[in-house]
Motif scaffolding. Structure first.
Motif, PDB file in Angstrom:
ATOM      1  N   GLY A  17      26.849  43.792  39.422  1.00  0.00           N
ATOM      2  CA  GLY A  17      27.767  44.908  39.648  1.00  0.00           C
ATOM      3  C   GLY A  17      27.246  45.945  40.622  1.00  0.00           C
ATOM      4  N   LEU A  18      26.147  45.639  41.291  1.00  0.00           N
ATOM      5  CA  LEU A  18      25.517  46.629  42.151  1.00  0.00           C
ATOM      6  C   LEU A  18      26.404  47.039  43.320  1.00  0.00           C
ATOM      7  N   PHE A  19      27.036  46.080  43.981  1.00  0.00           N
ATOM      8  CA  PHE A  19      27.877  46.406  45.131  1.00  0.00           C
ATOM      9  C   PHE A  19      29.037  47.333  44.747  1.00  0.00           C
ATOM     10  N   PRO A  20      29.849  46.986  43.746  1.00  0.00           N
ATOM     11  CA  PRO A  20      30.906  47.911  43.351  1.00  0.00           C
ATOM     12  C   PRO A  20      30.364  49.244  42.841  1.00  0.00           C
ATOM     13  N   ALA A  21      29.208  49.202  42.174  1.00  0.00           N
ATOM     14  CA  ALA A  21      28.622  50.449  41.663  1.00  0.00           C
ATOM     15  C   ALA A  21      28.251  51.380  42.797  1.00  0.00           C
ATOM     16  N   VAL A  22      27.774  50.824  43.886  1.00  0.00           N
ATOM     17  CA  VAL A  22      27.442  51.626  45.069  1.00  0.00           C
ATOM     18  C   VAL A  22      28.711  52.277  45.606  1.00  0.00           C
ATOM     19  N   GLY A  23      29.778  51.489  45.636  1.00  0.00           N
ATOM     20  CA  GLY A  23      31.042  52.016  46.122  1.00  0.00           C
ATOM     21  C   GLY A  23      31.541  53.179  45.302  1.00  0.00           C
ATOM     22  N   ALA A  24      31.212  53.172  44.022  1.00  0.00           N
ATOM     23  CA  ALA A  24      31.712  54.219  43.136  1.00  0.00           C
ATOM     24  C   ALA A  24      31.068  55.572  43.401  1.00  0.00           C
ATOM     25  N   VAL A  25      29.906  55.600  44.017  1.00  0.00           N
ATOM     26  CA  VAL A  25      29.236  56.880  44.268  1.00  0.00           C
ATOM     27  C   VAL A  25      29.431  57.347  45.709  1.00  0.00           C
ATOM     28  N   ARG A  26      30.289  56.649  46.449  1.00  0.00           N
ATOM     29  CA  ARG A  26      30.541  57.061  47.831  1.00  0.00           C
ATOM     30  C   ARG A  26      31.444  58.291  47.861  1.00  0.00           C
ATOM     31  N   GLU A  27      31.508  58.914  49.009  1.00  0.00           N
ATOM     32  CA  GLU A  27      32.415  60.034  49.203  1.00  0.00           C
ATOM     33  C   GLU A  27      33.845  59.509  49.222  1.00  0.00           C
ATOM     34  N   VAL A  28      34.743  60.159  48.489  1.00  0.00           N
ATOM     35  CA  VAL A  28      36.130  59.707  48.402  1.00  0.00           C
ATOM     36  C   VAL A  28      36.744  59.686  49.803  1.00  0.00           C
ATOM     37  N   GLY A  29      37.422  58.592  50.103  1.00  0.00           N
ATOM     38  CA  GLY A  29      38.063  58.447  51.409  1.00  0.00           C
ATOM     39  C   GLY A  29      37.280  57.575  52.369  1.00  0.00           C
ATOM     40  N   THR A  30      36.008  57.338  52.054  1.00  0.00           N
ATOM     41  CA  THR A  30      35.207  56.470  52.918  1.00  0.00           C
ATOM     42  C   THR A  30      35.318  55.019  52.440  1.00  0.00           C
ATOM     43  N   THR A  31      34.976  54.124  53.333  1.00  0.00           N
ATOM     44  CA  THR A  31      35.024  52.695  53.047  1.00  0.00           C
ATOM     45  C   THR A  31      33.603  52.171  52.835  1.00  0.00           C
ATOM     46  N   VAL A  32      33.467  51.271  51.881  1.00  0.00           N
ATOM     47  CA  VAL A  32      32.164  50.651  51.649  1.00  0.00           C
ATOM     48  C   VAL A  32      32.069  49.391  52.502  1.00  0.00           C
ATOM     49  N   ILE A  33      30.974  49.273  53.229  1.00  0.00           N
ATOM     50  CA  ILE A  33      30.741  48.089  54.056  1.00  0.00           C
ATOM     51  C   ILE A  33      29.533  47.357  53.500  1.00  0.00           C
TER      52      ILE A  33
ATOM     53  N   GLU B 259      38.259  48.037  45.664  1.00  0.00           N
ATOM     54  CA  GLU B 259      39.204  46.928  45.816  1.00  0.00           C
ATOM     55  C   GLU B 259      38.508  45.563  45.838  1.00  0.00           C
ATOM     56  N   CYS B 260      37.470  45.425  45.002  1.00  0.00           N
ATOM     57  CA  CYS B 260      36.707  44.167  44.968  1.00  0.00           C
ATOM     58  C   CYS B 260      37.463  43.044  44.273  1.00  0.00           C
ATOM     59  N   GLY B 261      38.370  43.386  43.344  1.00  0.00           N
ATOM     60  CA  GLY B 261      39.152  42.368  42.652  1.00  0.00           C
ATOM     61  C   GLY B 261      38.503  41.781  41.415  1.00  0.00           C
ATOM     62  N   PHE B 262      37.356  42.298  40.999  1.00  0.00           N
ATOM     63  CA  PHE B 262      36.693  41.772  39.801  1.00  0.00           C
ATOM     64  C   PHE B 262      37.584  41.908  38.557  1.00  0.00           C
ATOM     65  N   CYS B 263      38.496  42.886  38.586  1.00  0.00           N
ATOM     66  CA  CYS B 263      39.347  43.196  37.435  1.00  0.00           C
ATOM     67  C   CYS B 263      40.465  42.186  37.220  1.00  0.00           C
ATOM     68  N   GLU B 264      40.843  41.463  38.250  1.00  0.00           N
ATOM     69  CA  GLU B 264      42.118  40.749  38.234  1.00  0.00           C
ATOM     70  C   GLU B 264      42.251  39.641  37.183  1.00  0.00           C
ATOM     71  N   PRO B 265      41.219  38.829  36.915  1.00  0.00           N
ATOM     72  CA  PRO B 265      41.405  37.757  35.922  1.00  0.00           C
ATOM     73  C   PRO B 265      41.719  38.260  34.518  1.00  0.00           C
ATOM     74  N   THR B 266      41.320  39.483  34.192  1.00  0.00           N
ATOM     75  CA  THR B 266      41.527  40.000  32.834  1.00  0.00           C
ATOM     76  C   THR B 266      42.920  40.572  32.626  1.00  0.00           C
ATOM     77  N   CYS B 267      43.674  40.772  33.698  1.00  0.00           N
ATOM     78  CA  CYS B 267      44.933  41.518  33.609  1.00  0.00           C
ATOM     79  C   CYS B 267      46.079  40.627  33.147  1.00  0.00           C
ATOM     80  N   PRO B 268      46.813  41.008  32.104  1.00  0.00           N
ATOM     81  CA  PRO B 268      47.901  40.161  31.609  1.00  0.00           C
ATOM     82  C   PRO B 268      49.084  40.035  32.568  1.00  0.00           C
ATOM     83  N   SER B 269      49.194  40.950  33.534  1.00  0.00           N
ATOM     84  CA  SER B 269      50.318  40.876  34.479  1.00  0.00           C
ATOM     85  C   SER B 269      49.920  40.219  35.796  1.00  0.00           C
ATOM     86  N   ASN B 270      48.733  39.591  35.844  1.00  0.00           N
ATOM     87  CA  ASN B 270      48.214  39.098  37.131  1.00  0.00           C
ATOM     88  C   ASN B 270      49.044  37.967  37.738  1.00  0.00           C
TER      89      ASN B 270
END
Length: 945
Positions: A386-402, A550-561
């Motif tokens: 989860g390191l990559f998404p975790a890094v994204g979570a501490v970025r400044e809002v509005g910026t993109t994670v590369i 927007e990594c998509g890790f959440c999608e398999p768990t979603c009942p409306s997917n």
């Protein structure tokens, strides 16, 4: 609005594809046009495909009309290879058949199974697939193979390229090929004679060019997904082997993967991991080099070595699971997460000792400690994944994670890594961090960028050119090790490979795709600035979800997917609405909101399972509740307040309705009742709830019964649902849940206490799920006060018979009380007072969303195994999608969420859960009679002597 050839294509394709799987509106094209990369293209048409026949027909049509297509699986791609401004073909989650060979040495897979689902299928046989990307829970097989995704442990020896057995492919013109079928190959030799001759000529020329062949051999000794897998040209003589291995890592630019057969690999269960902290990155990289060379010399056994630099550790140091001492490390400390696996525990101990001795010479800031504890090392790896998404979570809002993905020859690892860190400083990326698969010399580096500012785009370009020069030219490494070339490295393939190799790649593309229709712009792209175009903005929308990358890790768990939108897609749409509103484009924002109402708000189960899969715990269900609150009208608010203030009256009204519906059912019979109620629902334009044969009858509880006064006391709070809804007409159980629970508690020797004014009490969930915060808080406060009084302010344990209600109480109450739902109450309270005797009949269980979020899934399995010798746990079902009363009003959500249930539980005789409303939907879909787990516990227990 479609125009020209696209309208013509739509008219034709709608004759072969159900229009419910065709999307041209702005909501769905934007939602499906988003992947995990920092690029965005909006497709003109999105097509969800359920099977190979559909793909075949689509490709025949697009080829005839010369329209480009892009294939997309889970969309966890990080390099922009799953997006399109033309036609996007999405493999639906139903494209998932599989076959395991009799000896379990191979597994054949359709593209929509996730990597984790496949490993779950193989786990009973001690097997798994080789690729193990960090996104394995979400990434689908089609994408894993098309990108040659590798991961933590597989390196270059167990990736898709090395473990490929055969493939079923569909080419740009719609032709099909099965490389395991001699008849299919024979037909292909006739129909595609020039194709195969062209491919054979490329392979012969490559082998004959000793300099080129040597370059290929050298570059594929390390991880490399930059460009095509041209090692196939020198690795194989059989043209079909060359062909199918070129497909691996081709990112959908050569053909569609209908099915892939993998050779399975051993999944050794005895494992140990250590998180080792070195004084700096140079020391850590030097240790990696020594480990790698020792492994090649076979003097040690090591399966994975993951590096996390100090910035990476800083991004996760506040995680409650991480040790406090990490915060005290200086700015240079670098961690290696090392894993070794063995055939047995004794061998594992030997391997640990060998590793410890090997690392003795290095300077570490904490003692080296290998753990065999499954929970402990699983946590280490979960944090790393989860390191990559975790890094994204501490970025400044509005910026993109590369995130970039490079590999170095192991002998220059330390020197090259230090140079990479120097480039961060040179270009002002002070927040950048490095982590990755150090044993393979494969590092990911992450930084943030604001692409809305021209000067920032220029800075990014200058930085990337320096990185390319350092990695590809100076150190002769790979610009893409495992994430695929995509759009962000397509412009630099020739820099890494040279003119001769790049010209071979162009010829390969021309042979497979002469019209250039498959995923244009990916891998082969002559635009030197391709990496700077179609950059994705990440505007703020709501602090509940702004940290999403927007990594998509959440999608398999979603009942409306599979029916409407996923959590990621809901966030994408809300970001677009917020952006339009800030820009003053209110009409278009309103249009999106209207389109979003059903797909985004009405069919969100608000189960919040997305937060359990998200590395930074983003809860899109909470966003939906927030949006529902914003939509509450004054009249709706008044009605909610009336219900809250007259709750017992409301429940009486519900009982009258249930009694009337069941009387009508008794008179008409099931077929006529179903037909009548369906017609009435249709006439009401779906405003009337859908009737179910599993609809419970009304029930009334009586809390005044004879009890023995005992020193052991328990407070029992029957949820309002179980005070209202009893057994259904088809059930095999003879008692109501309340009576069974009372009997069970008395069997365990407890005196039962009930809160005052029980008829009016509710946890508040029916209100909060609909956005009525004020009323939810009111009911929660009333219940908390009543439970405090009756439990002597927490002196006695409190049992609620419904898991979702218990979770709501735990979240809402301020006072400390011992609150339990059925699973944990049985294991922690009842177990010591009861004798369990397993029944020798197969059962299945459903863990509710609330139970999963409370960490009770494994405990539920443990409890079920105490009661039965055979427990079936359907791996393909997470949330049931019933969502309180939403299953009555939007039954399609429940149906979609449980579409695999009947097959998964076909061998079960009895079925159990811990929520009445969930049990309604589960019973209706499966044909089984789902009841509370308390029925089973009562059946298989006696009072302990």
């Amino acid at each position: 609005m479609l125009e020209g050839k696209y309208q013509d294509f739509y008219d034709e394709v709608s004759k072969i594809i159900d229009t419910k799987n065709l999307f041209t509106d702005k909501l769905h094209t934007l939602a499906y046009g988003t992947d995990a990369s920092f690029y965005r293209l909006i497709p003109k048409i999105v097509i969800k495909t359920d099977n190979a026949k559909e793909v075949e027909e689509i490709l025949k049509l697009s080829n005839a009309m010369e329209l480009s297509v892009t294939f997309r699986a889970a969309g966890t791609s990080l390099s922009g290879q799953a997006i399109s401004d033309s036609i996007l073909i999405v493999t639906s989650r139903n494209f998932r058949d599989f076959r395991i060979s009799e000896d379990k040495s191979t597994i054949s897979l359709q593209p929509a199974l996730t990597g984790q689902e496949v490993n779950n299928l193989l786990a009973p046989y001690g097997k798994k697939i080789g690729p193990d990307p960090a996104s394995i829970n979400a990434a689908m097989i089609g994408g894993i193979a098309a990108n040659n995704a590798s991961g933590m442990c597989c390196g270059i020896s167990q990736n898709s390229y090395k473990t490929l057995k055969s493939m079923k492919l569909i080419f740009a013109d719609g032709t099909k090929l099965d490389t395991a079928d001699e008849e299919s190959k024979k037909a292909f030799r006739i129909s595609h004679k020039e194709f195969l001759e062209g491919l054979e000529n490329i392979a012969k020329e490559t082998k004959a060019d000793k300099e080129l062949a040597a370059l290929i051999e050298k570059k594929f000794k390390i991880k490399n997904t930059c460009g095509y897998s041209i090692n196939a040209l020198i690795d194989f003589d059989d043209v079909f082997e060359v062909l199918q291995h070129l497909i691996i890592g081709s990112e959908g630019t050569l053909a569609f993967i209908e099915e892939i057969t993998y050779e399975t690999v051993e999944d050794l269960k005895d494992k140990a991991s250590a998180l080792i902290y070195f004084k700096d990155v140079k020391e850590a990289c030097t240790a990696v080099t020594k480990i790698k060379l020792a492994r090649e010399a076979k003097t040690i056994t090591v399966d994975a070595v993951e590096l996390m630099d100090r910035a990476g550790l800083a991004s996760i140091e506040n995680d409650p699971a991480m040790p406090e001492y990490i915060k005290d490390f200086d700015e240079n400390v670098t961690a290696l997460l090392i894993e070794t696996r063995a055939i047995n525990d004794e061998t594992l101990d030997t391997q640990i000792k060998e590793l410890e001795e090997l690392l003795e010479e290095f300077e570490v800031v904490r003692d080296i400690y290998f753990t065999k504890d499954v929970a402990e090392y699983t946590l280490y790896w979960k944090i790393r994944k989860g390191l990559f998404p975790a890094v994204g979570a501490v970025r400044e809002v509005g910026t993109t994670v590369i995130i970039e993905d490079v590999a170095y020859p192991i002998e220059v690892l330390a020197e090259a890594t230090l140079e990479l860190q120097a480039l961060f400083k040179k270009h002002g990326y002070s927040e950048a961090l490095i982590f990755g698969h150090a044993l393979e010399g494969n590092f990911h580096f992450v930084f943030t960028q604001d692409f809305s500012i021209e000067s920032e785009v220029k800075r990014y370009d200058e930085f990337m050119n320096d990185v390319v020069s350092s990695v590809a030219v100076k150190y002769q490494g790979s610009l893409k090790a495992e994430h695929g070339t995509g759009r962000n490295m397509a412009a630099f393939i020739e820099v890494e490979w040279g003119k001769t190799a790049y010209s071979m790649m162009k010829r390969i593309k021309e042979v497979f795709d002469p019209k250039g229709l498959l995923n244009p712009g990916v891998i082969i792209n002559d635009d030197a600035e391709a990496h700077l175009k179609n950059l994705k903005a990440m505007p703020a929308t709501n602090e509940i979800v702004d940290t999403c990358i927007e990594c998509g890790f959440c999608e398999p768990t979603c009942p409306s997917n599979d029916i409407t939108l996923t959590p990621r897609q809901r966030i994408v749409i809300n970001r677009e609405i917020s952006k339009l509103e800030r820009e003053g484009n209110l009409e278009e924002a309103k249009e999106y909101k209207e389109l979003y109402q059903y797909d985004g708000i009405e069919t969100c189960a608000t189960c919040s399972l997305c937060s359990t899969a998200c590395p930074v715990k983003i809860d899109t269900g909470n966003l939906t509740k927030h949006l529902r609150t914003e939509q509450i009208t004054p009249s709706a608010d008044k009605i909610a307040s009336f219900v809250a203030n007259n709750f017992s009256t409301t429940l009486k009204g519900m009982k009258v309705g249930l009694s009337g519906a069941n009387l009508m059912h008794k008179l008409l019979g099931t077929p006529s009742m179903r037909s009548f109620t369906s017609s009435m629902r249709s006439l009401s334009k779906d405003n009337l709830p859908q009737w179910s044969a599993s609809l419970p009858r009304a029930t009334t509880i009586d809390t005044h019964f004879e009890q023995k006064l005992d020193s052991k006391k328990v407070v029992y709070f029957p949820s309002c649902i179980n005070r209202t809804m009893g057994r259904d007409s088809k059930t095999t159980v003879e008692e109501e849940l309340f009576d069974v629970t009372v009997k069970l508690l008395q069997k365990a020797g407890y005196q039962i206490l009930f809160p005052e004014n029980l008829d009016n009490l509710c946890c508040g969930m029916p209100f909060s799920s609909k956005g009525f915060k004020k009323q939810a808080e009111q009911k929660s406060n009333e219940l908390e006060h009543a439970l405090q009084e009756i439990s002597h302010f927490g002196e006695y344990p409190i049992l609620c018979d419904t898991s979702p209600c218990t979770k709501k109480m735990l979240e809402s109450f301020n006072s400390k009380m011992k609150l339990y739902e059925p699973i944990e109450f049985t294991l922690e309270v009842l177990k010591d007072n009861l004798e369990f005797n397993q029944i020798d009949e197969p059962i299945t269980i459903h863990t509710t969303c609330s139970s999963r979020k409370m960490g009770l899934h494994e405990k539920f399995i443990e409890l079920a195994k105490m009661c039965s010798t055979k427990v079936i746990v359907p791996e393909n079902v997470k949330c049931c999608g019933f969502a309180g009363d939403r299953g009555f009003n939007f039954p399609e959500l429940n149906t979609s969420a449980l579409r695999f249930l009947k097959e998964d539980v076909k061998e079960a005789k009895y079925a159990f859960s811990t929520s009445k409303t969930c049990e309604i939907g589960l019973s209706e879909t499966s044909g089984l009679d789902y009841n509370s787990i308390f029925y089973l516990i009562d059946k298989c227990t006696t009072t302990k002597k």
